[in-house]
Design an enzyme around this catalytic site. Sequence first.
Site, PDB file in Angstrom:
ATOM      1  N   ASN A  41       0.812  -1.218   0.000  1.00 62.88           N
ATOM      2  CA  ASN A  41       0.000   0.000   0.000  1.00 62.88           C
ATOM      3  C   ASN A  41       0.848   1.271   0.000  1.00 62.88           C
ATOM      4  O   ASN A  41       0.510   2.260   0.626  1.00 62.88           O
ATOM      5  CB  ASN A  41      -0.984  -0.003   1.178  1.00 62.88           C
ATOM      6  CG  ASN A  41      -2.072   1.060   1.083  1.00 62.88           C
ATOM      7  OD1 ASN A  41      -2.469   1.621   2.095  1.00 62.88           O
ATOM      8  ND2 ASN A  41      -2.552   1.355  -0.098  1.00 62.88           N
ATOM      9  N   SER A  63      -1.397   0.507  -5.227  1.00 63.64           N
ATOM     10  CA  SER A  63      -2.762   0.827  -4.805  1.00 63.64           C
ATOM     11  C   SER A  63      -2.948   2.307  -4.463  1.00 63.64           C
ATOM     12  O   SER A  63      -3.979   2.883  -4.828  1.00 63.64           O
ATOM     13  CB  SER A  63      -3.244  -0.084  -3.678  1.00 63.64           C
ATOM     14  OG  SER A  63      -2.425  -0.029  -2.548  1.00 63.64           O
ATOM     15  N   ASP A 121       4.853  -4.401  -9.963  1.00 62.16           N
ATOM     16  CA  ASP A 121       5.149  -3.621  -8.770  1.00 62.16           C
ATOM     17  C   ASP A 121       6.405  -2.779  -8.991  1.00 62.16           C
ATOM     18  O   ASP A 121       7.513  -3.320  -9.102  1.00 62.16           O
ATOM     19  CB  ASP A 121       5.351  -4.559  -7.582  1.00 62.16           C
ATOM     20  CG  ASP A 121       5.392  -3.829  -6.253  1.00 62.16           C
ATOM     21  OD1 ASP A 121       5.621  -2.600  -6.238  1.00 62.16           O
ATOM     22  OD2 ASP A 121       5.198  -4.491  -5.217  1.00 62.16           O
TER      23      ASP A 121
END
Length: 154
Positions: free
Chosen positions: A11, A15, A123
């Site tokens: 997070n 996101s 990512d």
Amino acid sequence: MKQVLFVCLGNICRSPMAEAVMRDLIEKRGLSDQIKVDSAGTSNYHIGEPPHKGTKAKLQEFGITTSGMQARQLRSSDLHNFDYIVCMDESNVANTIEMLRAEGDVKIFRFLDLTTHKKDVPDPWYTGDFQETYELCLEGCEALLNRILDDFKK
């Protein structure tokens, strides 16, 4: 009111980038009173931290703010509080379903399944490519917003 939760591992990269992009799209369309957005991580690695410096820098290039955003971990109440739980990759989907004990819940899905890509959002914590993440988040958020608007019509 529809509520969206974006989920990734920590997070701090994907996101929160999706959260900020979606908030920007919602605001520009005058829908802030109809759609709320948040983000969470499946891990507890970064609780309380702001978005990653690479995420913030990339969003700033497009005039998108991350002001006030802090990492938090997914919690069981999220299953009931959100209409859409949108995971950045297949691992996040599996972990979210397990953490929320939500086997088969259709409101939990992989972000890019709404697009033609049908893949995971890489990512940038590992790849370093915040531009690719931004582009995929923008495309995914536009597709998600269209889905939400369609759901309002039902």
